[in-house]
Motif scaffolding. Structure first.
Motif, mmCIF file in Angstrom:
data_model
loop_
_atom_site.group_PDB
_atom_site.id
_atom_site.type_symbol
_atom_site.label_atom_id
_atom_site.label_comp_id
_atom_site.label_asym_id
_atom_site.label_seq_id
_atom_site.Cartn_x
_atom_site.Cartn_y
_atom_site.Cartn_z
ATOM 1 N N VAL A 1 16.782 -7.854 6.486
ATOM 2 C CA VAL A 1 17.331 -7.435 5.203
ATOM 3 C C VAL A 1 16.669 -6.144 4.728
ATOM 4 C CG1 VAL A 1 17.725 -8.201 2.815
ATOM 5 C CG2 VAL A 1 17.478 -9.905 4.638
ATOM 6 N N ASN A 2 17.428 -5.289 4.112
ATOM 7 C CA ASN A 2 16.863 -4.132 3.424
ATOM 8 C C ASN A 2 17.741 -3.851 2.212
ATOM 9 O OD1 ASN A 2 15.261 -1.931 2.757
ATOM 10 N ND2 ASN A 2 15.715 -0.755 4.615
ATOM 11 N N GLU A 3 17.250 -3.041 1.329
ATOM 12 C CA GLU A 3 18.102 -2.604 0.236
ATOM 13 C C GLU A 3 19.121 -1.612 0.805
ATOM 14 O OE1 GLU A 3 16.130 -1.207 -3.283
ATOM 15 O OE2 GLU A 3 18.019 -1.249 -4.379
ATOM 16 N N ASN A 4 20.335 -1.650 0.245
ATOM 17 C CA ASN A 4 21.353 -0.697 0.692
ATOM 18 C C ASN A 4 21.074 0.639 0.009
ATOM 19 O OD1 ASN A 4 23.567 0.574 1.675
ATOM 20 N ND2 ASN A 4 25.041 -0.974 1.021
ATOM 21 N N ASP A 5 20.052 1.319 0.512
ATOM 22 C CA ASP A 5 19.543 2.532 -0.148
ATOM 23 C C ASP A 5 20.592 3.627 -0.282
ATOM 24 O OD1 ASP A 5 16.770 1.813 -0.529
ATOM 25 O OD2 ASP A 5 16.595 1.871 1.645
ATOM 26 N N THR A 6 21.526 3.643 0.647
ATOM 27 C CA THR A 6 22.492 4.735 0.670
ATOM 28 C C THR A 6 23.388 4.740 -0.555
ATOM 29 O OG1 THR A 6 22.434 4.448 3.025
ATOM 30 C CG2 THR A 6 24.122 5.882 2.203
ATOM 31 N N VAL B 1 12.426 -9.049 5.662
ATOM 32 C CA VAL B 1 12.814 -7.972 4.754
ATOM 33 C C VAL B 1 12.053 -6.750 5.244
ATOM 34 C CG1 VAL B 1 12.741 -7.084 2.392
ATOM 35 C CG2 VAL B 1 13.318 -9.472 2.811
ATOM 36 N N SER B 2 12.782 -5.817 5.818
ATOM 37 C CA SER B 2 12.123 -4.690 6.474
ATOM 38 C C SER B 2 12.384 -3.374 5.750
ATOM 39 C CB SER B 2 12.624 -4.583 7.920
ATOM 40 O OG SER B 2 12.076 -3.435 8.532
ATOM 41 N N SER B 3 11.326 -2.736 5.356
ATOM 42 C CA SER B 3 11.401 -1.363 4.846
ATOM 43 C C SER B 3 11.374 -0.431 6.049
ATOM 44 C CB SER B 3 10.189 -1.059 3.950
ATOM 45 O OG SER B 3 10.104 -1.983 2.914
ATOM 46 N N GLY B 4 11.331 0.835 5.774
ATOM 47 C CA GLY B 4 11.131 1.782 6.866
ATOM 48 C C GLY B 4 12.315 2.683 7.143
ATOM 49 N N ALA B 5 13.465 2.422 6.481
ATOM 50 C CA ALA B 5 14.645 3.234 6.776
ATOM 51 C C ALA B 5 14.406 4.700 6.400
ATOM 52 C CB ALA B 5 15.854 2.684 6.028
ATOM 53 N N ILE B 6 13.870 4.900 5.206
ATOM 54 C CA ILE B 6 13.665 6.281 4.748
ATOM 55 C C ILE B 6 12.575 6.950 5.583
ATOM 56 C CG2 ILE B 6 12.971 7.730 2.785
ATOM 57 C CD1 ILE B 6 14.236 5.517 0.964
ATOM 58 N N ALA B 7 11.474 6.224 5.774
ATOM 59 C CA ALA B 7 10.351 6.789 6.539
ATOM 60 C C ALA B 7 10.789 7.163 7.953
ATOM 61 C CB ALA B 7 9.203 5.786 6.578
ATOM 62 N N LEU B 8 11.638 6.326 8.541
ATOM 63 C CA LEU B 8 12.074 6.558 9.917
ATOM 64 C C LEU B 8 13.147 7.645 9.991
ATOM 65 C CD1 LEU B 8 11.258 5.101 12.512
ATOM 66 C CD2 LEU B 8 13.192 3.564 12.191
ATOM 67 N N TYR C 1 16.611 -2.358 -6.594
ATOM 68 C CA TYR C 1 15.387 -3.162 -6.676
ATOM 69 C C TYR C 1 14.203 -2.207 -6.753
ATOM 70 C CZ TYR C 1 18.393 -6.826 -4.793
ATOM 71 O OH TYR C 1 19.406 -7.718 -4.592
ATOM 72 N N GLY C 2 14.348 -1.101 -5.984
ATOM 73 C CA GLY C 2 13.301 -0.091 -6.028
ATOM 74 C C GLY C 2 12.223 -0.326 -4.996
ATOM 75 N N ASP C 3 11.850 -1.548 -4.800
ATOM 76 C CA ASP C 3 10.833 -1.811 -3.785
ATOM 77 C C ASP C 3 11.174 -3.114 -3.091
ATOM 78 O OD1 ASP C 3 9.087 -4.179 -4.877
ATOM 79 O OD2 ASP C 3 9.638 -2.897 -6.551
ATOM 80 N N ASN C 4 10.766 -3.202 -1.853
ATOM 81 C CA ASN C 4 11.150 -4.367 -1.065
ATOM 82 C C ASN C 4 10.289 -5.593 -1.344
ATOM 83 O OD1 ASN C 4 13.285 -3.033 -0.025
ATOM 84 N ND2 ASN C 4 12.544 -2.956 2.088
ATOM 85 N N ASP C 5 9.199 -5.426 -2.089
ATOM 86 C CA ASP C 5 8.419 -6.618 -2.482
ATOM 87 C C ASP C 5 9.287 -7.503 -3.366
ATOM 88 O OD1 ASP C 5 6.100 -5.752 -1.175
ATOM 89 O OD2 ASP C 5 5.551 -4.483 -2.875
ATOM 90 N N GLY D 1 6.212 -3.593 5.142
ATOM 91 C CA GLY D 1 6.234 -2.292 4.475
ATOM 92 C C GLY D 1 6.427 -1.143 5.458
ATOM 93 N N SER D 2 6.914 -0.026 4.915
ATOM 94 C CA SER D 2 7.190 1.160 5.752
ATOM 95 C C SER D 2 5.951 1.635 6.504
ATOM 96 C CB SER D 2 7.662 2.324 4.881
ATOM 97 O OG SER D 2 8.793 1.995 4.157
ATOM 98 N N ALA D 3 4.800 1.605 5.830
ATOM 99 C CA ALA D 3 3.590 2.172 6.430
ATOM 100 C C ALA D 3 3.178 1.398 7.687
ATOM 101 C CB ALA D 3 2.457 2.154 5.413
ATOM 102 N N GLY E 1 4.649 4.619 -6.556
ATOM 103 C CA GLY E 1 6.042 4.515 -6.114
ATOM 104 C C GLY E 1 6.321 3.074 -5.767
ATOM 105 N N SER E 2 6.913 2.842 -4.616
ATOM 106 C CA SER E 2 7.207 1.463 -4.263
ATOM 107 C C SER E 2 6.008 0.856 -3.558
ATOM 108 C CB SER E 2 8.437 1.416 -3.364
ATOM 109 O OG SER E 2 8.142 2.027 -2.144
ATOM 110 N N GLY E 3 5.889 -0.442 -3.692
ATOM 111 C CA GLY E 3 4.935 -1.173 -2.880
ATOM 112 C C GLY E 3 3.500 -1.197 -3.362
HETATM 113 N N1 GLU Z 1 14.258 0.371 1.277
HETATM 114 C C1 GLU Z 1 13.269 1.358 1.569
HETATM 115 C C2 GLU Z 1 13.351 1.776 3.026
HETATM 116 O O1 GLU Z 1 13.775 1.031 3.853
HETATM 117 C C3 GLU Z 1 11.853 0.902 1.315
HETATM 118 C C4 GLU Z 1 11.543 0.366 -0.035
HETATM 119 C C5 GLU Z 1 10.065 -0.064 -0.098
HETATM 120 O O2 GLU Z 1 9.253 0.479 0.627
HETATM 121 O O3 GLU Z 1 9.720 -0.970 -0.852
HETATM 122 O O4 GLU Z 1 12.970 2.828 3.393
#
Ligand code: GLU
Length: 389
Positions: A146-151, A61-68, A159-163, A24-26, A223-225
């Motif tokens: 892997v991540n969702e292609n958020d762009t 499966v790595s989140s964090g793109a938006i947070a970063l 998918y909305g969330d990476n879980d 997860g992003s956190a 939200g997600s997660g």
């Molecule tokens: N795909 C989003 C990201 O990388 C995260 C989605 C999620 O936290 O579940 O920032």
């Protein structure tokens, strides 16, 4: 429970052939500074490298793109507009992928970035393509990140969330274990933050209404997660024969900690991924055509072998690559059912030929088997006939 006893469930992780780990992003990004938690990521990479070294295939499966990305893009704190979070993801994903490349390469691992959109798992043709790319990467010893292609994902098609994304990837690849690294150490009978009586659940075998209610029910996810998306993910995983573990990620060497019996919740699958797949092939599909095979191929199927082009006599019906077909003998008796690795047109062109000739016949290098044995189920009558022979 002693630490030794707690290690027993962890065999689901240590003995899995193929493991999906979701982060997860956190965990990856420091909330206060918006920077990558580099030291923690290095410890996780060491865990993944150890798993890889003992012969396990691992996917991240790595989140964090938006947070970063939001800090680097100069976006304000607080809720982002859709296009802002997509821009943040574009800025963050490149940094995220780079960080993964660095920490995994440090252990001599090859890394690949795979960005998926919902259609890649929900639409058959794209699903088959994504699956074979993943399988090729894993066969090459590469760790897909892997991540969702958020762009490009819009709210209707994501998918909305990476879980859930992690569970879908696990399902697609018949993984036997999924680990969701999270900010909690599993599922409780009620919210442990609010209720001192909350009891931790070490194992769940059935996702009943009671379990859904414990997770807070739909709509309560932040939200997600949230926990309810994790339960959704568990439902997808269990239906695919994949064990799923929710564990606390914010510890040193979080995967090693699970192996050592750290507290977590295991959602336990009753069947193996292969058994689920075979059930699906034999039971729920309407075959799109017939492959007529010779006696030699029929005997080989009875011995648990794949179907090769050499034993194929005739192709009936029209179907695409990946469609379900009946495998019949010369009299039309159904011996088996399977997923054909070639379309009807291509299968007819390679019928009766050796696998080595496939490339010159089709102009591209397809797989050696027409129906690989993992995609093939013997029909009871077929087994009977085989036994009579
Ligand atoms: N795909 C989003 C990201 O990388 C995260 C989605 C999620 O936290 O579940 O920032």
């Amino acid at each position: 429970m002693s630490a030794d006893e707690r290690r027993v469930p962890a065999r689901r992780l240590t003995q899995a052939r193929r493991v999906v780990v979701k982060i997860g992003s956190a965990l990856l990004v420091d909330q206060a500074t918006g920077r990558l938690n580099r030291h923690w990521l290095e410890m996780l990479a060491a865990d993944l490298a150890r798993m890889h070294a003992r012969g396990q295939q691992v996917l991240v499966v790595s989140s964090g793109a938006i947070a970063l990305g939001r800090r680097h893009a100069g976006l304000p704190a607080g809720r982002l507009k859709l296009e802002e979070s997509q821009a943040a993801a574009a800025v963050g994903q490149i940094r995220l992928a780079h960080a993964w490349k660095e920490v995994l390469e440090h252990h001599g691992l090859k890394v690949a970035q795979v960005l998926l959109t919902l259609d890649d798992t929900e639409q058959r043709r794209r699903y088959l393509n994504a699956r074979s790319t993943f399988m090729t990467l894993l066969g090459l010893g590469v760790v897909p990140v892997v991540n969702e292609n958020d762009t490009v994902a819009t709210s209707e098609i994501r998918y909305g969330d990476n879980d859930r994304l992690a569970a879908r990837v696990a399902q697609m690849l018949a993984a036997d274990c999924t680990v969701l690294l999270s900010d909690v150490d599993g599922l409780y009978t009620s919210d442990p933050g609010r209720d001192r009586e909350a009891v931790h659940l070490a194992e769940v075998t059935d996702i009943s209404g009671r379990i859904v209610a414990m997770a807070g029910g739909p709509g309560s996810a932040d939200g997600s997660g949230g926990m309810s998306t994790k339960i959704e993910a568990a439902r997808i995983a269990l239906a695919a024969g994949c064990h799923l573990c929710i564990a606390r990620g914010a510890v040193a060497h979080p995967l090693q900690a699970i192996e050592n019996g750290a507290r977590c919740t295991w959602f336990v699958a009753r069947q193996s991924p292969l058994a689920v797949r075979k059930q699906w092939i034999s039971g729920t599909l309407r075959p799109a055509g017939d492959l007529v095979i010779d006696a030699g191929a029929a005997a080989a199927l009875g011995r648990g072998k794949s179907l090769l082009p050499a034993g194929l006599v005739e192709v009936r019906g029209r179907f695409d690559r990946g469609d379900a077909v009946r495998i019949v003998d010369g009299r039309g008796v159904e011996l088996a059912r399977g997923l054909c690795a070639y379309s009807s047109v291509d299968a007819a062109r390679i019928a009766g030929r050796r696998s080595a000739e496939i490339e010159s016949l089709l102009g591209w290098r397809g797989r050696a088997e027409i129906v690989p044995r993992d995609d093939l189920v013997l029909m009871p009558s077929g087994q009977q006939e085989d036994a009579d022979d």
